[in-house]
Structures are given as structure tokens and as C-alpha cells.
Design a protein around this motif. Structure first.
Motif, mmCIF file in Angstrom:
data_model
loop_
_atom_site.group_PDB
_atom_site.id
_atom_site.type_symbol
_atom_site.label_atom_id
_atom_site.label_comp_id
_atom_site.label_asym_id
_atom_site.label_seq_id
_atom_site.Cartn_x
_atom_site.Cartn_y
_atom_site.Cartn_z
ATOM 1 N N CYS A 96 60.930 63.983 25.044
ATOM 2 C CA CYS A 96 60.289 63.282 23.930
ATOM 3 C C CYS A 96 59.134 64.141 23.423
ATOM 4 C CB CYS A 96 59.806 61.916 24.421
ATOM 5 S SG CYS A 96 58.900 61.023 23.146
ATOM 6 N N SER A 97 59.319 64.680 22.198
ATOM 7 C CA SER A 97 58.291 65.579 21.638
ATOM 8 C C SER A 97 57.335 64.842 20.717
ATOM 9 C CB SER A 97 58.974 66.699 20.852
ATOM 10 O OG SER A 97 59.768 66.137 19.815
ATOM 11 N N ASP A 98 57.757 63.666 20.225
ATOM 12 C CA ASP A 98 56.885 62.879 19.351
ATOM 13 C C ASP A 98 57.344 61.425 19.427
ATOM 14 O OD1 ASP A 98 58.915 64.696 17.654
ATOM 15 O OD2 ASP A 98 58.914 62.679 16.818
ATOM 16 N N ASN A 99 56.442 60.541 19.051
ATOM 17 C CA ASN A 99 56.810 59.124 19.093
ATOM 18 C C ASN A 99 56.670 58.518 17.710
ATOM 19 O OD1 ASN A 99 56.393 56.141 19.414
ATOM 20 N ND2 ASN A 99 56.925 56.683 21.523
ATOM 21 N N LEU A 100 57.776 57.971 17.217
ATOM 22 C CA LEU A 100 57.820 57.458 15.847
ATOM 23 C C LEU A 100 56.970 56.200 15.675
ATOM 24 C CD1 LEU A 100 60.158 59.487 15.781
ATOM 25 C CD2 LEU A 100 61.534 57.783 14.612
ATOM 26 N N VAL A 101 56.747 55.467 16.760
ATOM 27 C CA VAL A 101 55.988 54.214 16.667
ATOM 28 C C VAL A 101 54.490 54.492 16.705
ATOM 29 C CG1 VAL A 101 55.638 51.920 17.665
ATOM 30 C CG2 VAL A 101 57.879 53.026 17.829
ATOM 31 N N THR A 158 65.462 59.521 18.928
ATOM 32 C CA THR A 158 66.309 60.052 17.855
ATOM 33 C C THR A 158 66.270 61.576 17.801
ATOM 34 O OG1 THR A 158 66.760 59.993 15.464
ATOM 35 C CG2 THR A 158 64.455 59.806 16.117
ATOM 36 N N GLU A 159 67.428 62.133 17.558
ATOM 37 C CA GLU A 159 67.569 63.569 17.259
ATOM 38 C C GLU A 159 68.738 63.681 16.292
ATOM 39 O OE1 GLU A 159 70.651 63.414 18.670
ATOM 40 O OE2 GLU A 159 70.538 64.847 20.309
ATOM 41 N N MET A 160 69.436 64.790 16.238
ATOM 42 C CA MET A 160 70.421 64.948 15.167
ATOM 43 C C MET A 160 71.774 65.485 15.635
ATOM 44 S SD MET A 160 67.886 66.416 12.214
ATOM 45 C CE MET A 160 69.086 66.146 10.924
ATOM 46 N N GLU A 161 72.031 65.439 16.939
ATOM 47 C CA GLU A 161 73.228 66.138 17.434
ATOM 48 C C GLU A 161 74.114 65.371 18.424
ATOM 49 O OE1 GLU A 161 70.107 67.553 17.588
ATOM 50 O OE2 GLU A 161 70.292 68.985 15.937
ATOM 51 N N GLY A 213 67.243 69.627 24.340
ATOM 52 C CA GLY A 213 66.489 69.618 23.093
ATOM 53 C C GLY A 213 65.385 68.588 23.091
ATOM 54 N N THR A 214 64.802 68.410 21.921
ATOM 55 C CA THR A 214 63.722 67.433 21.791
ATOM 56 C C THR A 214 64.216 66.231 20.996
ATOM 57 O OG1 THR A 214 62.942 68.535 19.796
ATOM 58 C CG2 THR A 214 61.873 69.149 21.875
ATOM 59 N N ALA A 215 63.490 65.129 21.155
ATOM 60 C CA ALA A 215 63.836 63.914 20.422
ATOM 61 C C ALA A 215 62.560 63.147 20.127
ATOM 62 C CB ALA A 215 64.792 63.055 21.253
ATOM 63 N N GLY A 216 62.628 62.309 19.114
ATOM 64 C CA GLY A 216 61.502 61.446 18.762
ATOM 65 C C GLY A 216 61.669 60.092 19.441
ATOM 66 N N GLY A 217 60.682 59.676 20.201
ATOM 67 C CA GLY A 217 60.735 58.367 20.864
ATOM 68 C C GLY A 217 60.737 57.254 19.818
#
Ligand code: HPA
Length: 235
Positions: free
Chosen positions: A202-207, A178-181, A89-93
């Protein structure tokens, strides 16, 4: 048949790749596997079995979040004898140095979900971890393929939209994405003594606020899938 999966006994392989999105399960089956049979379409949460390099492997949608994933993971194990589940899956860095497209292996998963507390009771803060053998194998497969790879603590959030959490503090304590699973999957893996791992991109970066272009998404998805399939069949 189990309550949420419409497969007959024997139709699901011992190793399952587990994307959140059922259409991604379909895409993986159609583009990476051979001799594919669809074994379930209950609730449109598709499941397929096929072969990769001659090895039997299944791919099953999990849905989003720990509650949905937990239903499918539990039924795969209890009703179909599944022994290895690899979430893809994908996650946010969560840190600046986690780059878009990096492949991230979940060594462990911290969570604000109540599942761990509800399992052990007050005072115990259980640390869900992935299977070391799978983790080690995925790490070396990625290195052999020259795919940039990170290993670390995945923050499995209960809410996608949450501006109340101190994400920086979690990142300062080593959470990489971060992801949800993942925490739910690792917890169930431990309960039933099967092997679990999360292989994420990593599909997006929160920072930085960056997010992957469609070309980057495609490339990193392919990298993640090759690492996951190779890891799955070497088990
Ligand atoms: N949060 C939760 N899940 C995600 C994210 C995110 O930022 N990015 C990809 N999956």
C-alpha cells in the motif's frame, strides 16, 4: 524471441516476478538476485534471469495497465513456458484500515476493464481469482516473517485518473486496494492454466490521503520482495 520479449528459448525461468516498472525489474535483479543475465531490453521493458537462494527465477517488467501486462504475460506463457507469475507492485488502499506499507495479497480482482466481458460475452461477470496454493504460501511466508499482511479483493481500474467511479461502494463491498493489473493477470492465468498471484504494498490511501514517505516505500518494498521471492522459490 517473441514479438515483445527478446529472450531465446530457455532464458526465462518457470517462475517470473512481474513488476509494472522495468526499472524496478532492474533494481530487483541487481539487489536481490545472483548470477543475473539480462534477456530482454525490447522497448526498454527489461527482463532478467538470476537465482535466489540457488533457485532460478526471472523478473520481467509488465508496464502499466491490463493491456500492457496482458502482452507480456501471454508471451511469457505461450513462448517461454512460464508456469508461475507473481505480480509485485503498489496499490492504493481503499479503506482506512489498510495502512501504508501493508503487504496485500490479491485473493481476487474486480475490474471495470472490458477484458472479462469481452472474454465471456454479455451477462457473464467472471471473477478473476489468484491461485490458492500460491496465495496460501505467500500468506504463511509473510506471517513467518512477521510482515503485516492483508488478503482481499483488488480493484483493477482501467483508468488511474477517474472521478466517476464509486470507490466507496467498492470498498463497502470488500475491495481493499486498487491498482491497474491484477484482474488481467488472473484472467490470463486461468486461460492458460498457470499459477498467478499479486503481492502488493500500500503506497497511498485513497480515504485518508496519506502516501508513503521514501523510507516507508523502501521498507515495504523490501518486505514485499522477500515475501515474493520466498513464495516464488517454494513453488
Ligand atoms: N490507483 C491505481 N493504481 C495505483 C494506485 C491508485 O490509487 N496507487 C498505486 N497504484
Amino acid at each position: 524471441m517473441s514479438t515483445h520479449i527478446g529472450a531465446k528459448n530457455g532464458e526465462i525461468a518457470e517462475t517470473v516476478l512481474f513488476p509494472g516498472d522495468p526499472l524496478r525489474a532492474k533494481f530487483i535483479a541487481e539487489n536481490f538476485l545472483e548470477d543475473v543475465v539480462q534477456y530482454s531490453s525490447v522497448r526498454n521493458m527489461f527482463g532478467f534471469t538470476g537465482t535466489y537462494k540457488g533457485h532460478r527465477i526471472s523478473v520481467q517488467g509488465s508496464g502499466m495497465g491490463i493491456p500492457s501486462l496482458s502482452i507480456y504475460a501471454t508471451e511469457l506463457i505461450k513462448f517461454y513456458g512460464v508456469k508461475t507469475i507473481i505480480r509485485v507492485g503498489t496499490a492504493g488502499g481503499m479503506r482506512e484500515d489498510v495502512k501504508i506499507g501493508d503487504v496485500i495479497l490479491g485473493q481476487g480482482s474486480t475490474t471495470d476493464s472490458a477484458v472479462t466481458a469481452n472474454t465471456f460475452g454479455a451477462g457473464v461477470h467472471y471473477a478473476p481469482i489468484s491461485d490458492f496454493e500460491l496465495l496460501d504460501r505467500a500468506y504463511h511466508v509473510a506471517q513467518d516473517m512477521s510482515v503485516p499482511v492483508r488478503v482481499g479483493n483488488i480493484f483493477a481500474a482501467d483508468r488511474f485518473y477517474n472521478d466517476e467511479l464509486d470507490m466507496k461502494k467498492l470498498a463497502d463491498y470488500g475491495c481493499v486496494a486498487t491498482e491497474m493489473e491484477s484482474a488481467g493477470l488472473f484472467l490470463i492465468g486461468a486461460k492458460y492454466n498457470i499459477k498467478t498471484l499479486s503481492i502488493l504494498t500500500c503506497s497511498d490511501n485513497l480515504v485518508t490521503g496519506e502516501s508513503a514517505s521514501s523510507k516507508e516505500r523502501e521498507q515495504s518494498f523490501t518486505d514485499m520482495m522477500k515475501v515474493s521471492l520466498e513464495t516464488g522459490i517454494r513453488g
